[in-house]
Structure formats: structure tokens, C-alpha cells
Design a protein around this motif. Structure first.
Motif, PDB file in Angstrom:
ATOM      1  N   GLU A 197      -2.933  -1.350  -5.322  1.00 25.11           N
ATOM      2  CA  GLU A 197      -4.296  -2.043  -5.509  1.00 25.11           C
ATOM      3  C   GLU A 197      -5.053  -2.538  -4.150  1.00 25.11           C
ATOM      4  OE1 GLU A 197      -6.474  -2.202  -7.947  1.00 25.11           O
ATOM      5  OE2 GLU A 197      -4.841  -1.035  -9.323  1.00 25.11           O
ATOM      6  N   ASN A 230      -8.391  -1.295  -2.195  1.00 24.90           N
ATOM      7  CA  ASN A 230      -9.280  -2.213  -1.763  1.00 24.90           C
ATOM      8  C   ASN A 230      -9.430  -2.241  -0.285  1.00 24.90           C
ATOM      9  OD1 ASN A 230      -9.303  -3.310  -4.470  1.00 24.90           O
ATOM     10  ND2 ASN A 230      -7.755  -4.957  -4.182  1.00 24.90           N
ATOM     11  N   GLU A 266     -12.132   2.829  -6.179  1.00 26.08           N
ATOM     12  CA  GLU A 266     -11.436   2.626  -7.361  1.00 26.08           C
ATOM     13  C   GLU A 266     -10.736   3.848  -8.096  1.00 26.08           C
ATOM     14  OE1 GLU A 266     -14.696   1.847  -9.900  1.00 26.08           O
ATOM     15  OE2 GLU A 266     -15.857   0.932  -8.097  1.00 26.08           O
TER      16      GLU A 266
END
Length: 1041
Positions: free
Chosen positions: A217, A221, A226
Motif C-alpha cells: 500500500e 500511494n 490504486e
């Protein structure tokens, strides 16, 4: 015992025909049937001479194990059943032993297993070449380059879940020993159009899905991504997930492979940032707007995606936005800026995405080459492995299929030429007459495509460079008739990227992106039109062909058995189609045009020697003479074979199969003979064994029977003896019982008579002595009761247990106290008996300390709970004190750092205090050098205060050598222990008690002066640490808190 090597042959236990050259009759139907028969029995490899045909099984087979590698290692090519390892070993040994550069050409259509074949070749070479840390590192880097290139260059297609969408040629470089030194990779025609659009049922390149599935993640980011595939227009959703493929695990594999190959962390992050930028480019959408002058222009709908791309790449947002909306055309001294409509803007966006990804892939290949290239400059041997697309024939064949098939036509041309050349060279080498072979030469096809004047590529380049409106239709008019859909030919051949976009990319602060667009540098503007994709690929193919012609070729032809990617399905029509365009039947005919089979004399004689009495079982002459005798004996027509220098050449496969049938029949006859002799030997051996066993069994049985008879006789005798002994014993028992009853009767009568006489005499004294007897009896019962109660009320065996039962009677007071004392002494003894010798010594020292210092020295109570260790410095273990340890030969009782008080000013210096059996020594703490040595006989007294401090003085005998400078004054944290051990050691050695003086004032001898040491109460600046200060020549004050 070593495992016996079993020699086999290509002709042994054949399923179908292992070498298509031996196929009889030879036609398309028998060719396909032979492949199918072998495929159904999991035999996926078949030879055409030295060419390997590989049929993709679409399942795992147990034929690539380390044991298989060893089985094919250093074996003749035809010695074992067909296998890709046999070709790999032949190529590697030719390179290592004959100093011939090799190339392995792997061709076939998508899904035929070319990539897996190249991996198997590389893994085999890695397994059989040398070992060592550096060699293993080179092998690991070469092997790990595959996962990286597959992630960025492979994709899922309708025909293959891991289809290579680029051509790869790797030159593996070896030293003179055959150990790998490094490698160089070349890539050809990446299918970059896949980046922006994929056919239905296919995916984009693997790396996009791996990044979104496997990245953390935090990384997503950072890259502004996504995990949802549907968020990106460049990713097709109908085939985003592939059964049996774990994109997340593959992403971790790729990251690990990049690390092994040599990518730095910042390089890997830069690569992923470019991948993320390509993904996000697809999300940029445009809307039309009309200008005042009536021209249409385009605007970006949502600038958020553009902003994130600019943040990733470090490009000014306004610069990139303008590059998507305007195009600047330069011609000599003029610059013309025109607006882009929506269609042109989308074209520019897709062109940038394709170019960005294509250049990134080329950069990856170059970066891998930097890591895996050979570091030494010595002469190298080279093995090339070519993994490139095979012929592609779809319903709609576009520019990519045209270029791919052009490359395959060139490979087919070099294949025919090199095969004929190899055949001709062998005939000449073996002194066999060369027969001209007619074959189809596809040079006319290659010339149709690459001719510089009227070739298809030349006309396409001419159309791209022609001024005016250029379309696919104008190009089609020139070609008259073709088999390709020319839609998109011109655009794909142009491969045009607007200069505004190149310049925008060059302005990026992202170092990698900037390096990918060197033409964007305003200082290096080149108005010359860049070469077209077709001309670039034509030049690359020419270079490749030139490279391949310098090497010894080895061929692997991969065939796809079905379009369903399923095991155990063999589609004959599909296979027939591939056989035709690969020219495999033509290849067989070329090999069979002269002699269908050839074999060295030694293995030939070894295989067929049993067919002739003169050569069986051993031929003692030259192998060629043996083969001549053998063929003459078998009456084989002379026109069916020829003798070369080192090989026998057989013209017709029927002759070879006749030899095989004769050999098979002869082997059956020999097997029958061997079985007959073996059975006779086995029966004789069995008879002799049975005869010997019968004699042994009879002897053992007679022994057993005699033993059993003896045991029965012995048992009967024992029973009779036991009955007789029992009868005698019972008779004696009755007599003894009678005698005993007589004696008891006499005794009883005598006792009653004596009792009567005594009572008669005692009656007159009974009344006078009754009270005394009763008293004594009562007293005895009370004492007995007392002791029984004490037994049940005894306290614990702990020496510190103060409990004791209360006294029941006053007259037992002295007995009660004495019993308490005795019990306490007894349990103390029991407690002491549990101590080891070391514990006894410790308690003796503690007891000695108690007698010396209890209620005398305020420091004593705090020392009770501290064990006496003695050797606090561990001189024997610390290398710092090796010199000091070597200087002391006696056992060290105390080794502790103390503060020695300076006699002149009262300041302290750290010294090592050592106590041995005979001496007291002081040594320098840093150097370990001995400063003073005092014999224990010269120590007269130890003085200390009664307060809670660690100061003590060691008084020396006047006139002794050690007393020349006077007495010693020390300060220590283990004063009680040191004084106790000094006292006990002195007593042990001198048999005299050392005087321990405890006083708050005492005199010490400093050289010729006597100085009074006085202890006073005072507030210290150092907290609770006592301080010492010289007041005058006669007084030394110690301030104690």
C-alpha cells in the motif's frame, strides 16, 4: 559398488520413430502420425537429424530433473532418446572442446513453448558448467534476467498465457574452461501497440498487473496508483485475472530478480514510476473546443490525472498540457505551431505511452547487459540463444505480423543454407561423393520484402516520406495484391512521436525519463526524419543473420498441438499447418537426399556385432574392418551403404530397419540361450542346496529326538526322587514335632512350679515395696508419653527455626532444655553436611568476618549478603592482563582494583590489588606492570575506622625492604572481604594472627614520619563518597558521610 552404466540408443525401445530421417514411407500423413503417436506416450521430442522438434505438452513432465541432466551429460547426440538436453549438451561440448561458437535457434508460433525451451537450454548449461562463487553468481544473474524481461516483455494472449511479445537473442560468453563469464541480450520489435490496446481475451504486459497486485500500500500511494484494475483504461478487464497465475507472487519474484541482476533500489523505483506514468497516461481524456478562428482544438477533461503524472515524472504541468494540445513543425528557419484536435490528441497520448514503454524496455535490456557482461577482456567462446516469434497467420494480419513473418522467412533461409552446408561439409569430411539436392529456396520471398528498389519495405518507407496526404489506401494501390490487412501499416511504420512531447519528456526532473528522450534536448535538434520501424527492423535482422552465420547452428522447432492450451489434445490440422510453414518435411527430404543414416564405426559394430559369427562376441581388429565383415556377411547390397573415413553411411531407412529386425531376432535367440543356461544352473544349484539342506535337517532332527528322550527320562527320575525325599522329610518332621512337644511340656511344668515357689517366698515382701514399684512404673509411663509426644511435635530441620514444643511437666525442665540443645546441634550438623567444600570455605570466611567485624565496623552488615568472589578482574581470561598473569606463578586469592592514597597529598590512584599465598602485590591498572611486592611475613597489622567507609591501612614491618616508603593506605568497595582473606592467608602462611585494629584514629608510617589518620563526619561534594585530605605533616583527615 559403483552403479553399472547401461548403454542405450536412439533405436532402443522406440515409440514410433525417434528420428524423422528414418521415417518410412515419408509423407505428410506419416510425419503427423509419428508425432501424434510419440505425443500420446509423453514423448514430446523428436529429431530430424540434429534438429529437435518440441511439441508443447501443456503440462509438467518428470523429464527435467537433476538425474536427467546427469543422464544426458557428456553423451553422444544419438546415444539416448530425443531430448532438448541432448542438443544443449552437444552445443555446449562443441563450444568447450572444439572451440566452436554456437547458436541455438528456437522458432515456432505463439504458445508452442519457445520461452520454456530457452529456459531449459540455459538451465542445462548452468547445471553442467563449472562451479565456484563467481561462476555461480554469473549463472544466477543470467538465469534471473529471464523473470525481469518476461514481466516487461510478455503478455497473456488467446494462444498463450505467457507469450513473448518481443524477440530475444542472448549471447552467453564462456572462458576456455567452459565456465560462463557473462552475456549480452539483444531485443527485437517489442509489440508496443499492446500498451494502449489489446485484442479481446488478451492482457497488457504482465508488469502492469503484477505491480497493482503485488505492491505494498505504501508503494502504491507513492506511485499514486490504486489496486483496482478497472481504474485504468489501458488494462483490459475481461482477462485481467489468469487461472493459475499469481501476479502478486510474480511481482515479488521480479523485484528479487532485479536485485540479483544488479539493479539498485533507486533504479527499481524509477522503473516502477515510469510504469505507473504509462498506466496513468491512459486515463487522460480530451474534449473538443472551438477557437475564434473556427479551428477545432482539444482540452484535457480532468487535469488531476495530468497533475499526478507530472508529480511522478517531475515535468511542469503546463509544458506537458501544451504538448498534448499543440504541435510545432520546424522547417529550416521556420517554426509553425498548430492545434491538435481530439483525435490527434489521443494519437499523441498513445504515441507517448508506447514510446515511453518501448524505450523503458530497451533501457532495461541495456541495464541488464551492463550487469551480466563479461568483466574480463580475455578471448571468449560464445553460445547464442534465439527466442523469437514464429510465423503468425491470423484472420487479420497487420504490420506486426508482416514484420514477424519477414524475420521468420530470413531464419528459414539461413536454416536451409546452413543445413545444406553442414550436410555437404560432412560428406566432404568423410570422403563421400556429394549429390546435388533440389530444394525450395525462399530467397525470392525475402527479396520481395527487402529489395531496396521495389521491395515492400522500400515502398512503405517511400509512402511514409511522400509529401501530401498519406494513407493506408495509397500504399495499398502500390502493392496490387497482398495477404495482409494494410490498415495501420503507415502509422505503425512511421512510429511518429511529436517533437513537443519529446522535448517535454526531456525537461523532466526524473533522471530515467530524461535519459530516454535524448532527441528532446533543444541543443541537439535534428530536422532529419527518424528511420521508420520497418527499416530499423530490417537492419536489425540483417545484423542478426550476419551474427548467426558466424556460429555453428542448432535448431529447436516448437509446435503447438492445440489452441485450447490443454494437455493430451493433438489437433492434426493445426500441427499440419505448422509443419508446412516451418518446412519440416522439406528439412527431412534434404537430410535424406543423400544418406538417411550415418553412424561412427565403433558404436555401429558394438550394436550389430551379434549378427556375425566372426564379430561376435569380440572383434579384435579395427572397427571399420569389423563393419565391412559384418555387412558382407549379411549380404547387404553395396549401393545401400558407403564407408566414410570415420562413419558408415546408410542410404535407405529400410536397410537400417532390416538391421534392427535382425538384431532384435538375434537378441531374442541370445536371450533364449542365456535363459536356458541360467535355468540349468539354477536347477542344479537348487538340487545341491536341497540335498545339503536334507542332510542338515536330518542331523538336527536326530539330535532333537535324542534330547527330547533324555529330557523325558530325566523328568521322570526327578519326580520319583522328589516323592521319596518328601516321604523321608515328612517322617523326620513328625519325629521332630513330637520331641518339641515333649520339651515344651517339661518347660511349662517347670515354669509353673518355679513360679509357685517364688510367689510363696515373695508374698511376705510385697506390701513393703508396692508403692515404690507403682511410682517407678508411673514415672516410666509419663516419660514414655513425653517422648512419644515430642516425636510428633518436632520443629523443622532449619537451623534458624526458633520454635520448640512447650514443657509438659516441671520435673522434666532440665531434660527438655538438654533435648532442645542436642536437637539443635544435630540439625545444624545435618545442614552443614549438605555443603560442598567451596561453600564450607565461603561460610568459614563469612564466620571469620563476623568474628572480626560484627558490632565493630559499621560497613559489616552490608557485606553479609554479598558473596566473597576474590578474583573480580578475571586476569586469566582478559588478554589485557596477559603480561601480569605471566609474571605471577602463585594462585591468586584476590584480584581487585583499589584506590591507593597518595602519602603526600591524600589523592587517590587506581591500582590492581593482588593477594597470593605468599605475597601482596600492587600493579598499574593500565599497563599491568607490578609496582610493589610485599611478602606476607612483612605485614604486621591492618587498621580501619569503625564507620561506613572502605579505607584501610596495611602496616609493614619496620626495617623490611617493602617498608622503605612506609605503610599503604587504600580505599576499596570490598574492604570486609579483602581484610578477611588477608587475615586468613597470613594466618595460614605465618601461623600468626594478623592484628586487625578498628579505630577512628590510628597512626601510619609514611617514610620517616608517623601520620595520624583521623575519620570525621562531614558533608561531601561528591555525595556519599568519602574524601581524604592531608592537613599537615602529622594529620590526614578522611571525611565520611
Amino acid at each position: 559398488m559403483a552403479k553399472m552404466e547401461v548403454k542405450t540408443s536412439l533405436l532402443d525401445n522406440m515409440i514410433g520413430v525417434g528420428d524423422m530421417v528414418l521415417l518410412e514411407p515419408l509423407n505428410e500423413e506419416t510425419f503427423i502420425n509419428n508425432l501424434k503417436k510419440r505425443f500420446d506416450h509423453s514423448e514430446i521430442y523428436t529429431y530430424i537429424g540434429s534438429v529437435v522438434i518440441s511439441v508443447n505438452p501443456y503440462r509438467s513432465l518428470p523429464i527435467y530433473s537433476p538425474e536427467k541432466v546427469e543422464e544426458y551429460r557428456n553423451r553422444n547426440f544419438y546415444e539416448l532418446s530425443p531430448h532438448i538436453f541432448a542438443l544443449s549438451d552437444e552445443a555446449y561440448r562443441s563450444l568447450r572442446d572444439q572451440d566452436k561458437d554456437q547458436c541455438i535457434l528456437i522458432t515456432g508460433e505463439s504458445g508452442a513453448g519457445k520461452t520454456e525451451a530457452s529456459k531449459l537450454v540455459m538451465s542445462y548449461v548452468a547445471a553442467v558448467c563449472g562451479k565456484g562463487a563467481e561462476v555461480n553468481q554469473v549463472k544466477e544473474q543470467l538465469l534471473q534476467s529471464n523473470p525481469v524481461l518476461e514481466a516487461f516483455g510478455n503478455a497473456k494472449t488467446v494462444r498463450n498465457d505467457n507469450s513473448s511479445r518481443f524477440g530475444k537473442y542472448m549471447d552467453i560468453e564462456f572462458d576456455f574452461k567452459g565456465d560462463p563469464l557473462g552475456g549480452v541480450i539483444s531485443n527485437y520489435l517489442l509489440e508496443k501497440s499492446r500498451v494502449v490496446k489489446q485484442p479481446r481475451g488478451e492482457r497488457n504486459f504482465h508488469v502492469f498487473y503484477q505491480l497493482l497486485s503485488g505492491a505494498s500500500e505504501e508503494l502504491l500511494n507513492k506511485l499514486k496508483l490504486e489496486r483496482d484494475f478497472s481504474r485504468y483504461n489501458y488494462l483490459s478487464l475481461d482477462s485481467a485475472k489468469v487461472n493459475g497465475v499469481d501476479d502478486a507472487a510474480n511481482f515479488r519474484t521480479v523485484r528479487n530478480a532485479m536485485q540479483i541482476v544488479g539493479f539498485m533500489d533507486h533504479e527499481a523505483e524509477s522503473v516502477l514510476a515510469v510504469v505507473a506514468a504509462v498506466l496513468k497516461l491512459g486515463n487522460i481524456e480530451f474534449k473538443p473546443e472551438s477557437r475564434v478562428n473556427g479551428l477545432d482544438e482539444s482540452k484535457i477533461k480532468d487535469k488531476n490525472e495530468l497533475k499526478e503524472i507530472c508529480e511522478l515524472t517531475g515535468i511542469d504541468q503546463s509544458v506537458l498540457e501544451r504538448a498534448f494540445s499543440f504541435r510545432t513543425v520546424e522547417a529550416k528557419q521556420e517554426k509553425v505551431s498548430t492545434t491538435l484536435n481530439v483525435a490527434q490528441a489521443y494519437y499523441a497520448r498513445d504515441a507517448l505511452a508506447k514510446n515511453l514503454y518501448s524505450r523503458l524496455f530497451s533501457w532495461l535490456v541495456n541495464r541488464i547487459n551492463e550487469s551480466i557482461k563479461a568483466q574480463t577482456k580475455v578471448r571468449k567462446k560464445v553460445m547464442g540463444v534465439l527466442d523469437i516469434y514464429g510465423f503468425e497467420i491470423f484472420e487479420d494480419n497487420s504490420f506486426e505480423q508482416f514484420i514477424i513473418n519477414y524475420c521468420n522467412e530470413k531464419l528459414q533461409q539461413i536454416f536451409i543454407e546452413l543445413t545444406l552446408k553442414e550436410e555437404q561439409e560432412e560428406y566432404i569430411r568423410e570422403d563421400i561423393e556429394w549429390t546435388h539436392i533440389d530444394y525450395f529456396n525462399n530467397a525470392i520471398i525475402c527479396d520481395l520484402i527487402e529489395n531496396n528498389t521495389n521491395g515492400i519495405l522500400a515502398m512503405l518507407d517511400e509512402e511514409c516520406l511522400r509529401p501530401g496526404t498519406v494513407t493506408d489506401e495509397t500504399f495499398l494501390e502500390k502493392l496490387n495484391q497482398v495477404l495482409y490487412q494494410v490498415e495501420g501499416f503507415v502509422d505503425k511504420n512511421n512510429d511518429l512521436l511529436y517533437r513537443d512531447l519529446s522535448q517535454a519528456m526531456w525537461k523532466a526532473s526524473h533522471a530515467l525519463i530524461k535519459s530516454l528522450f535524448p532527441e528532446g534536448n533543444p541543443a541537439k535538434i535534428n530536422l532529419k526524419r527518424p528511420p521508420t520501424a520497418g527499416s530499423q527492423f530490417k537492419a536489425s535482422v540483417a545484423t542478426l543473420m550476419k551474427n548467426l552465420q558466424t556460429k555453428n547452428p542448432n535448431y529447436i522447432r516448437c509446435i503447438k498441438p492445440n489452441d485450447k492450451k490443454a494437455a493430451h489434445i493433438f489437433n492434426e490440422a493445426l500441427v499440419c499447418h505448422q509443419i508446412r510453414y516451418l518446412g519440416l518435411l522439406e528439412n527431412v527430404r534434404v537430410r535424406r537426399a543423400g544418406y538417411a543414416f550415418r553412424q561412427a564405426y565403433e558404436p555401429c559394430l558394438e550394436r550389430y556385432k551379434m549378427l556375425c559369427k566372426q564379430t561376435w562376441p569380440h572383434w579384435k581388429g579395427p572397427a571399420r574392418s569389423g563393419v565391412e565383415v559384418l555387412f558382407n556377411e549379411l549380404e547387404i547390397p553395396v549401393e545401400e551403404y558407403s564407408f566414410g573415413r570415420s562413419k558408415i553411411f546408410i542410404r535407405n531407412p529400410r536397410t537400417l530397419f532390416k538391421l534392427e529386425d535382425l538384431r532384435k531376432q538375434r537378441l531374442e535367440d541370445l536371450a533364449t540361450l542365456i535363459q536356458k543356461i541360467y535355468r540349468g544352473w539354477k536347477c542344479r544349484t537348487h538340487f545341491l542346496l536341497m540335498k545339503k539342506s536334507q542332510i542338515v535337517i536330518a542331523a538336527w532332527y536326530r539330535r532333537y529326538a535324542q534330547q527330547k528322550r533324555y529330557q523325558q527320562t530325566k523328568s521322570s527320575a526327578l519326580v520319583i526322587q522328589s516323592y521319596i525325599r518328601g516321604w523321608k522329610a515328612r517322617k523326620i518332621l513328625r519325629e521332630l514335632k513330637h520331641q518339641k512337644r515333649c520339651k515344651e511340656a517339661v518347660t511349662t511344668i517347670a515354669a509353673y512350679w518355679h513360679g509357685t515357689q517364688v510367689r510363696r517366698e515373695y508374698r511376705k515382701f510385697f506390701r513393703a515395696n508396692a508403692g515404690k514399684k507403682i511410682y517407678e512404673f508411673t514415672l516410666q509411663r509419663i516419660v514414655q508419653k513425653y517422648f512419644l509426644e515430642m516425636k510428633n511435635k518436632m520443629p523443622s530441620l532449619s537451623p534458624i527455626d526458633k520454635n520448640w514444643p512447650s514443657r509438659p511437666y516441671l520435673f522434666l525442665d532440665s531434660t527438655h532444655k538438654e533435648l532442645k540443645r542436642i536437637f539443635h546441634l544435630w540439625r545444624c550438623k545435618k545442614y552443614r553436611d549438605q555443603f560442598t567444600d567451596q561453600q564450607k570455605l565461603i561460610y568459614e570466611e563469612k564466620l571469620e568476618a563476623s568474628e572480626l567485624f560484627k558490632d565493630k565496623k559499621a560497613l559489616y552488615p552490608s557485606s553479609v549478603g554479598q558473596p566473597f568472589q576474590g578474583a573480580y578482574l578475571e586476569i586469566n581470561k582478559n588478554p589485557k592482563y596477559k603480561k601480569l598473569k605471566d609474571a605471577i606463578e602463585e594462585k591468586i586469592i584476590i584480584a581487585e582494583v583499589v584506590n591507593k592514597i597518595n602519602r603526600a597529598n591524600g589523592k587517590s590512584t587506581s591500582r590492581i590489588f593482588l593477594l597470593t599465598n605468599n605475597n601482596l602485590l600492587l600493579a598499574d591498572q593500565k599497563s599491568g606492570q607490578i609496582k610493589s611486592e610485599v611478602p606476607l611475613v612483612d605485614v604486621t597489622k591492618v587498621s580501619m575506622s569503625s564507620q561506613n567507609d572502605g579505607f584501610f591501612a596495611v602496616h609493614l614491618k619496620e626495617g623490611s625492604e617493602a617498608a622503605s616508603k612506609g605503610d599503604f593506605l587504600f580505599s576499596s568497595d570490598h574492604l570486609i572481604e579483602m581484610a578477611t582473606k588477608l587475615y586468613r592467608t597470613t594466618l595460614s602462611q605465618t601461623k600468626q594472627k594478623l592484628n586487625i585494629e578498628i579505630s577512628d584514629e590510628f597512626l601510619v608510617q609514611f617514610r620517616q614520619d608517623k601520620v595520624c589518620v583521623k575519620f570525621i563526619q562531614g558533608n561531601q561534594k561528591n555525595g556519599s563518597v568519602p574524601t581524604c585530605k592531608r592537613k599537615n605533616n602529622r594529620l590526614l583527615e578522611v571525611a565520611v558521610p
